[in-house]
Scaffold this active site. Sequence first.
Site, mmCIF file in Angstrom:
data_model
loop_
_atom_site.group_PDB
_atom_site.id
_atom_site.type_symbol
_atom_site.label_atom_id
_atom_site.label_comp_id
_atom_site.label_asym_id
_atom_site.label_seq_id
_atom_site.Cartn_x
_atom_site.Cartn_y
_atom_site.Cartn_z
ATOM 1 N N ASP A 107 0.842 -1.216 0.000
ATOM 2 C CA ASP A 107 0.000 0.000 0.000
ATOM 3 C C ASP A 107 0.869 1.255 0.000
ATOM 4 O O ASP A 107 0.620 2.190 0.752
ATOM 5 C CB ASP A 107 -0.959 0.007 1.188
ATOM 6 C CG ASP A 107 -2.126 1.003 0.980
ATOM 7 O OD1 ASP A 107 -2.367 1.396 -0.182
ATOM 8 O OD2 ASP A 107 -2.781 1.376 1.963
ATOM 9 N N LEU A 108 1.863 1.251 -0.865
ATOM 10 C CA LEU A 108 2.762 2.399 -0.943
ATOM 11 C C LEU A 108 2.070 3.553 -1.676
ATOM 12 O O LEU A 108 1.532 3.372 -2.766
ATOM 13 C CB LEU A 108 4.037 1.994 -1.691
ATOM 14 C CG LEU A 108 5.263 2.884 -1.471
ATOM 15 C CD1 LEU A 108 5.758 2.775 -0.034
ATOM 16 C CD2 LEU A 108 6.367 2.505 -2.438
#
Length: 218
Positions: free
Chosen positions: A47-48
């Site tokens: 979930d960058l």
Amino acid sequence: MGYCEQDLASLLENMPTPFSEAQVKCIVLQVLRGLQYLHQNFIIHRDLKVSNLLMTDKGCVKTADFGLARAYGIPVKPMTPKVVTLWYRAPELLLGTTTQTTSIDMWALGCVLAELLAHKPLLPGTSEIHQVDLIVQLLGTPSENIWPGFSKLPLVSQYSLRKQPYNNLKHRFPWLSEAGLRLLNLLFMYDPRKRATAGDGLESSYFKEKPLPPPCSL
């Protein structure tokens, strides 16, 4: 973790002047070092995005929010594809792959780098169909030639991909150096196996040319 005064998303919204290219390099190098550490320890963040990158007042960047992070190993086990915030989601996730590698973090990093350089999100899709179309508009239509196994991905038949033969990164970033464009292209390879690793990114000549990144203090 030590206290961080802000995240990159709120900074980008509220800064009177955008980050300089040298500052962008400083930020991305720090994220790359963090990703290299994670990936060497068999962790995918998944979930960058700019709102998950925290920054101290001294310019130190920390990757946060490991709620979707997973350990991975060999053989690669199936994981749910409904991860990574839409604007940063790699094409293989959008097309339903059940196996995930560190390459999904690297695609997301490419989106972060592009967003910092352009001062706005690169691929702001409103739905999964729209997201795929934005990727195709930017990078051209994927095929078995450049992405072996593409046509067998579970959701390919659900999309009617536009015929777009060109990579338009250079048109989107006409002022960016050859080394910068090369790094973006490596992060945005359709084939996850050919996508740049964190180690590749750290070795990129883009970070060794002017404007040089300053030390950790921005």
